[in-house]
Design a protein around this motif. Structure first.
Motif, mmCIF file in Angstrom:
data_model
loop_
_atom_site.group_PDB
_atom_site.id
_atom_site.type_symbol
_atom_site.label_atom_id
_atom_site.label_comp_id
_atom_site.label_asym_id
_atom_site.label_seq_id
_atom_site.Cartn_x
_atom_site.Cartn_y
_atom_site.Cartn_z
ATOM 1 N N ILE A 68 42.719 28.674 8.287
ATOM 2 C CA ILE A 68 42.152 29.852 8.945
ATOM 3 C C ILE A 68 43.246 30.885 9.213
ATOM 4 N N ARG A 69 44.392 30.424 9.683
ATOM 5 C CA ARG A 69 45.498 31.362 9.932
ATOM 6 C C ARG A 69 45.958 32.001 8.624
ATOM 7 N N SER A 70 45.977 31.236 7.555
ATOM 8 C CA SER A 70 46.361 31.776 6.255
ATOM 9 C C SER A 70 45.374 32.844 5.797
ATOM 10 N N LEU A 71 44.092 32.613 6.006
ATOM 11 C CA LEU A 71 43.084 33.602 5.627
ATOM 12 C C LEU A 71 43.280 34.898 6.391
ATOM 13 N N GLY A 72 43.634 34.794 7.662
ATOM 14 C CA GLY A 72 43.893 35.996 8.452
ATOM 15 C C GLY A 72 45.051 36.803 7.889
ATOM 16 N N ARG A 73 46.109 36.107 7.499
ATOM 17 C CA ARG A 73 47.268 36.806 6.916
ATOM 18 C C ARG A 73 46.897 37.462 5.592
ATOM 19 N N ASN A 74 46.130 36.747 4.771
ATOM 20 C CA ASN A 74 45.735 37.311 3.476
ATOM 21 C C ASN A 74 44.779 38.490 3.646
ATOM 22 N N ALA A 75 43.922 38.427 4.658
ATOM 23 C CA ALA A 75 43.010 39.548 4.910
ATOM 24 C C ALA A 75 43.798 40.807 5.245
ATOM 25 N N ILE A 76 44.866 40.667 6.026
ATOM 26 C CA ILE A 76 45.704 41.826 6.363
ATOM 27 C C ILE A 76 46.295 42.424 5.097
ATOM 28 N N ARG A 77 46.733 41.566 4.186
ATOM 29 C CA ARG A 77 47.291 42.069 2.920
ATOM 30 C C ARG A 77 46.239 42.816 2.098
ATOM 31 N N LEU A 78 44.966 42.386 2.243
ATOM 32 C CA LEU A 78 43.881 43.048 1.514
ATOM 33 C C LEU A 78 43.351 44.267 2.257
ATOM 34 N N GLY A 79 43.878 44.525 3.439
ATOM 35 C CA GLY A 79 43.516 45.739 4.160
ATOM 36 C C GLY A 79 42.270 45.644 5.014
ATOM 37 N N PHE A 80 41.893 44.455 5.451
ATOM 38 C CA PHE A 80 40.751 44.380 6.370
ATOM 39 C C PHE A 80 41.041 43.365 7.463
ATOM 40 N N SER A 81 40.257 43.471 8.536
ATOM 41 C CA SER A 81 40.451 42.606 9.698
ATOM 42 C C SER A 81 39.109 42.038 10.141
ATOM 43 N N ALA A 82 39.167 41.132 11.067
ATOM 44 C CA ALA A 82 37.960 40.460 11.551
ATOM 45 C C ALA A 82 37.132 41.394 12.422
ATOM 46 N N SER B 11 33.778 43.527 2.557
ATOM 47 C CA SER B 11 32.532 44.049 3.115
ATOM 48 C C SER B 11 32.425 43.664 4.592
ATOM 49 N N ALA B 12 31.367 44.154 5.229
ATOM 50 C CA ALA B 12 31.115 43.780 6.623
ATOM 51 C C ALA B 12 30.914 42.273 6.748
ATOM 52 N N ALA B 13 30.302 41.662 5.725
ATOM 53 C CA ALA B 13 30.090 40.221 5.755
ATOM 54 C C ALA B 13 31.423 39.475 5.710
ATOM 55 N N HIS B 14 32.374 39.969 4.909
ATOM 56 C CA HIS B 14 33.692 39.335 4.867
ATOM 57 C C HIS B 14 34.386 39.443 6.221
ATOM 58 N N ARG B 15 34.284 40.602 6.846
ATOM 59 C CA ARG B 15 34.915 40.780 8.159
ATOM 60 C C ARG B 15 34.276 39.858 9.194
ATOM 61 N N ALA B 16 32.951 39.697 9.101
ATOM 62 C CA ALA B 16 32.252 38.833 10.055
ATOM 63 C C ALA B 16 32.598 37.365 9.823
ATOM 64 N N ARG B 17 32.709 36.963 8.547
ATOM 65 C CA ARG B 17 33.080 35.571 8.264
ATOM 66 C C ARG B 17 34.492 35.276 8.757
ATOM 67 N N LEU B 18 35.382 36.257 8.577
ATOM 68 C CA LEU B 18 36.738 36.063 9.078
ATOM 69 C C LEU B 18 36.737 35.924 10.598
ATOM 70 N N ALA B 19 35.937 36.735 11.277
ATOM 71 C CA ALA B 19 35.859 36.637 12.739
ATOM 72 C C ALA B 19 35.311 35.281 13.173
ATOM 73 N N LEU B 20 34.308 34.789 12.447
ATOM 74 C CA LEU B 20 33.733 33.482 12.764
ATOM 75 C C LEU B 20 34.760 32.373 12.527
ATOM 76 N N ALA B 21 35.460 32.459 11.396
ATOM 77 C CA ALA B 21 36.487 31.457 11.104
ATOM 78 C C ALA B 21 37.591 31.496 12.154
ATOM 79 N N GLU B 22 38.025 32.691 12.546
ATOM 80 C CA GLU B 22 39.082 32.795 13.543
ATOM 81 C C GLU B 22 38.628 32.270 14.900
ATOM 82 N N ALA B 23 37.336 32.436 15.219
ATOM 83 C CA ALA B 23 36.809 31.856 16.458
ATOM 84 C C ALA B 23 36.928 30.335 16.420
ATOM 85 N N ALA B 24 36.595 29.742 15.263
ATOM 86 C CA ALA B 24 36.754 28.293 15.115
ATOM 87 C C ALA B 24 38.220 27.905 15.245
#
Length: 377
Positions: free
Chosen positions: A217-231, A345-358
């Motif tokens: 999950i932490r790795s996904l957060g770092r990769n999302a930043i590289r792709l230019g989006f956040s949770a 997309s908004a769905a990707h941002r929401a999934r990242l937020a859900l994963a980070e909550a976990a």
């Protein structure tokens, strides 16, 4: 409406029924809500009517109908259906954002999510023998009780208040994290296994699954930043993702998702929480990997598990729940980041937020057990 808020709504319905003379029972401290079991419907289910039937001296379905009438008046509830011997199946107002509300609550409370005041002001004295497992359990209990507002004082001596089955050998060679897990994960009456199995990086090792889920999950957060989006909390499903809703359950018609990361199966032990009712036609259909359903229950249930672990002096309950949560979040992770030419997309941002909550819950639970939650693994 979050599951915690829904639990309070159910208790309010019970309280109203008692005040109005329909039920003669003591209002319980909490009402457990889960995702509907086989044969259920709606968004959540509760067995509160079955729990109250005996003290009320009424059949469970009669109690369920009494509560149903009051729940239908509650804000945020669209429909209530009684199934089986007396399960209440709750459908929330479609304007409610189940996933987003829960994720926002976890993000807002952070590591304090699940903490409460059920033991506020209480001081618990635990007398334990001079034995490594007893000491590990006692100090884990002290940390867990503190989350509920209490305090534990640990002393050595006899007669002991806490005496789990002793460790058969010194766990120190396993290292701190694996040693803690080996001592705390089994129930107190079970003999702990002190072996290198706790160190292997395989799906068969529950400690690895929990720590891997957090690191991933932490790795996904770092990769999302590289792709230019956040949770950003919200609906986790893409607008084009088709659904099938039936009166007996929920299924997706999308194709199967990718396998879990690094050789872990796509859904190691997907959780079917909630009491069993009766088989339904959608039961044999596996959930889509981005379906948050299997993950919502262990996330929403964490405060109850933490309170129960404090009440019963049982850190093993917390450890097992972290395994349940890890197994529920792993199937979601392959769908968090865009693939190929796909744009975030908004769905990707929401999934990242859900994963980070976990991830927040996993980190908090591991910390209470005295185990590191790694950023990399």
């Amino acid at each position: 409406m979050t599951p915690v808020e829904l639990s309070r709504t159910v208790l309010h319905a019970v309280r109203r029924a008692v005040v109005e003379g329909e039920l003669r029972v003591d209002v319980p401290e909490r009402a457990v809500v889960t995702e509907p079991g086989p044969g259920g419907c709606g968004d959540y289910s509760t067995n509160i009517a079955l729990q109250l039937a005996r003290p009320a001296g009424q059949p469970p379905r009669r109690v369920a109908e009494v509560l149903r009438a009051r729940l239908l008046d509650a804000d945020g509830i669209q429909d209530v259906v009684v199934t089986g011997p007396g399960f209440l199946n709750l459908s929330l107002d479609p304007r409610s954002d189940l996933v987003g509300d829960l994720v926002r609550e976890i993000r807002g409370r952070g590591s304090a999510y699940g903490h409460g005041d059920s033991q506020a002001g209480q001081v618990v004295l635990l007398r334990v023998p001079y034995e490594v497992r007893a000491e590990a359990v006692a100090y884990a209990v002290a940390r867990i009780v503190a989350t509920q507002g209490g305090r534990v004082a640990v002393e050595h001596g006899e007669p002991a208040d806490l005496r789990p089955v002793p460790a058969p050998e010194d766990p120190a060679p396993l290292g701190l994290d694996a040693a803690q897990w080996a001592l705390l994960h089994p129930a107190p009456h079970d003999r702990p296994r002190i072996s290198a199995d706790h160190l292997v990086q395989r799906e068969s090792n529950p400690l690895f699954r929990v720590r891997y889920a957090h690191a991933r999950i932490r790795s996904l957060g770092r990769n999302a930043i590289r792709l230019g989006f956040s949770a950003e909390p919200g609906p986790v499903e893409s607008p084009g993702q088709a659904h099938v809703e039936s009166g007996q359950g929920r299924a997706h018609v999308s194709g199967p998702g990718p396998a879990g990361p690094r050789g872990l199966s796509a859904a190691p032990g997907l959780i079917k929480s909630g009491p069993t009712q009766s088989p339904g036609p959608a039961e044999s259909r596996p959930p889509h990997p981005s379906d948050p359903g299997p993950l919502l229950t262990p996330l929403a249930d964490y405060p109850r598990i933490l309170a129960a672990a404090a009440t019963h002096r049982a850190p093993d309950r917390l450890a097992r729940h972290l395994v349940t949560l890890a197994d529920a979040v792993l199937p979601l992770l392959p769908s968090v980041l865009p693939v190929g030419e796909e744009k975030p997309s908004a769905a990707h941002r929401a999934r990242l937020a859900l994963a980070e909550a976990a991830g927040t819950v996993l980190a908090g639970g591991l910390s209470l057990l005295g185990i590191d939650a790694p950023e990399h693994l």
